[in-house]
Each structure stands twice: as C-alpha cells, then as structure tokens.
Motif scaffolding. Structure first.
Motif, mmCIF file in Angstrom:
data_model
loop_
_atom_site.group_PDB
_atom_site.id
_atom_site.type_symbol
_atom_site.label_atom_id
_atom_site.label_comp_id
_atom_site.label_asym_id
_atom_site.label_seq_id
_atom_site.Cartn_x
_atom_site.Cartn_y
_atom_site.Cartn_z
ATOM 1 N N HIS A 2 11.696 -46.233 55.607
ATOM 2 C CA HIS A 2 12.314 -46.304 54.343
ATOM 3 C C HIS A 2 12.564 -47.970 54.120
ATOM 4 O O HIS A 2 12.438 -48.315 52.810
ATOM 5 C CB HIS A 2 13.516 -45.721 53.881
ATOM 6 C CG HIS A 2 13.329 -44.386 54.013
ATOM 7 N ND1 HIS A 2 12.524 -43.791 53.302
ATOM 8 C CD2 HIS A 2 13.986 -43.385 54.793
ATOM 9 C CE1 HIS A 2 12.379 -42.366 53.358
ATOM 10 N NE2 HIS A 2 13.157 -42.283 54.525
ATOM 11 N N PHE A 3 13.036 -48.889 54.998
ATOM 12 C CA PHE A 3 13.326 -49.987 54.861
ATOM 13 C C PHE A 3 12.025 -51.050 54.715
ATOM 14 O O PHE A 3 12.211 -51.794 53.788
ATOM 15 C CB PHE A 3 13.923 -50.606 56.058
ATOM 16 C CG PHE A 3 14.572 -52.160 55.927
ATOM 17 C CD1 PHE A 3 15.485 -52.361 54.740
ATOM 18 C CD2 PHE A 3 14.246 -52.962 57.010
ATOM 19 C CE1 PHE A 3 15.695 -53.824 54.786
ATOM 20 C CE2 PHE A 3 14.488 -54.254 56.956
ATOM 21 C CZ PHE A 3 15.500 -54.704 55.648
ATOM 22 N N THR A 4 10.987 -50.679 55.235
ATOM 23 C CA THR A 4 9.751 -51.418 55.182
ATOM 24 C C THR A 4 9.293 -51.000 53.626
ATOM 25 O O THR A 4 8.555 -52.014 52.853
ATOM 26 C CB THR A 4 8.717 -50.796 56.099
ATOM 27 O OG1 THR A 4 9.144 -51.143 57.427
ATOM 28 C CG2 THR A 4 7.451 -51.580 55.784
ATOM 29 N N ALA A 5 9.524 -49.868 53.232
ATOM 30 C CA ALA A 5 8.930 -49.601 51.671
ATOM 31 C C ALA A 5 9.844 -50.465 50.789
ATOM 32 O O ALA A 5 9.305 -50.762 49.879
ATOM 33 C CB ALA A 5 9.256 -48.108 51.356
ATOM 34 N N PHE A 6 10.999 -50.513 51.078
ATOM 35 C CA PHE A 6 12.019 -51.269 50.208
ATOM 36 C C PHE A 6 11.542 -52.867 50.129
ATOM 37 O O PHE A 6 11.515 -53.461 49.269
ATOM 38 C CB PHE A 6 13.468 -51.171 50.939
ATOM 39 C CG PHE A 6 14.321 -52.500 50.247
ATOM 40 C CD1 PHE A 6 14.776 -52.396 49.027
ATOM 41 C CD2 PHE A 6 14.692 -53.533 51.324
ATOM 42 C CE1 PHE A 6 15.552 -53.218 48.566
ATOM 43 C CE2 PHE A 6 15.206 -54.598 50.601
ATOM 44 C CZ PHE A 6 16.051 -54.707 49.269
ATOM 45 N N LEU A 7 11.316 -53.040 51.377
ATOM 46 C CA LEU A 7 10.816 -54.687 51.423
ATOM 47 C C LEU A 7 9.335 -54.751 50.669
ATOM 48 O O LEU A 7 9.164 -55.788 49.878
ATOM 49 C CB LEU A 7 10.618 -54.985 52.892
ATOM 50 C CG LEU A 7 11.685 -55.203 53.689
ATOM 51 C CD1 LEU A 7 11.360 -55.527 55.032
ATOM 52 C CD2 LEU A 7 12.787 -56.392 53.216
ATOM 53 N N GLU A 8 8.410 -53.914 51.073
ATOM 54 C CA GLU A 8 7.159 -53.908 50.163
ATOM 55 C C GLU A 8 7.345 -54.078 48.643
ATOM 56 O O GLU A 8 6.867 -54.869 47.797
ATOM 57 C CB GLU A 8 6.327 -52.979 50.436
ATOM 58 C CG GLU A 8 5.726 -53.150 51.910
ATOM 59 C CD GLU A 8 4.900 -51.863 52.416
ATOM 60 O OE1 GLU A 8 5.027 -50.818 51.874
ATOM 61 O OE2 GLU A 8 4.591 -52.025 53.582
ATOM 62 N N LYS A 9 8.332 -53.004 48.237
ATOM 63 C CA LYS A 9 8.717 -53.059 46.747
ATOM 64 C C LYS A 9 9.350 -54.338 46.170
ATOM 65 O O LYS A 9 8.901 -54.727 44.862
ATOM 66 C CB LYS A 9 9.193 -51.678 46.601
ATOM 67 C CG LYS A 9 8.684 -50.457 46.766
ATOM 68 C CD LYS A 9 7.380 -50.151 45.873
ATOM 69 C CE LYS A 9 6.787 -48.766 46.185
ATOM 70 N NZ LYS A 9 5.588 -48.538 45.350
ATOM 71 N N ALA A 40 15.005 -56.960 63.340
ATOM 72 C CA ALA A 40 13.638 -56.959 63.938
ATOM 73 C C ALA A 40 12.560 -56.530 63.017
ATOM 74 O O ALA A 40 11.321 -57.225 62.707
ATOM 75 C CB ALA A 40 13.535 -56.230 65.064
ATOM 76 N N GLU A 41 12.876 -55.513 62.071
ATOM 77 C CA GLU A 41 11.875 -55.101 61.283
ATOM 78 C C GLU A 41 11.881 -56.099 60.211
ATOM 79 O O GLU A 41 10.764 -56.337 59.879
ATOM 80 C CB GLU A 41 12.434 -53.535 60.635
ATOM 81 C CG GLU A 41 11.467 -52.787 60.006
ATOM 82 C CD GLU A 41 12.076 -51.517 59.649
ATOM 83 O OE1 GLU A 41 11.498 -50.957 58.580
ATOM 84 O OE2 GLU A 41 12.899 -50.770 60.263
ATOM 85 N N LEU A 42 12.776 -56.609 59.605
ATOM 86 C CA LEU A 42 12.779 -57.866 58.605
ATOM 87 C C LEU A 42 11.999 -58.822 59.086
ATOM 88 O O LEU A 42 11.151 -59.362 58.479
ATOM 89 C CB LEU A 42 14.086 -58.080 57.976
ATOM 90 C CG LEU A 42 14.105 -59.195 57.088
ATOM 91 C CD1 LEU A 42 13.298 -58.834 55.873
ATOM 92 C CD2 LEU A 42 15.550 -59.564 56.869
#
Length: 56
Positions: A2-9, A40-42
């Motif tokens: 979900h965090f990756t989707a947030f970053l992409e959007k 780490a994901e960010l």
C-alpha cells in the motif's frame, strides 16, 4: 504494498507541482515518521524512481 502504491500515485502529483529539490524535501520529511521497513521501502522507491540526490 500500500505504501508503494501511495508513493507511485503521489509522484504523479509531485511531478506537476514541485521541482526536484522540493520533491526530495517532501520525501525526506517522511523519513522520521516511518518505521524501519517504511524507511527502507521509501529509500528503495526513491532510488528506482530516480528522485535526484540522496534523502537525508
């Protein structure tokens, strides 16, 4: 995931309203509020997305 989707959007929006330095600051402002996995994901996402310069 979900965090990756947030970053992409959010990247789509940031590209339209902020210059590269302001984008870097926006992402960096999140770092102290994230847990270890989130940091780490960010960091990995920023590297893949090609956000200029390092986050500190």
């Amino acid at each position: 995931m979900h965090f990756t989707a947030f970053l992409e959007k959010s990247a789509e929006i940031l590209d339209r309203v902020l210059d590269a330095d302001a984008q870097r600051q926006w992402y960096a402002a999140m770092l102290p509020r994230l847990d270890e996995q989130g940091r780490a994901e960010l960091s990995a996402w920023v590297e893949r997305a090609g956000v200029p310069a390092q986050l500190s």
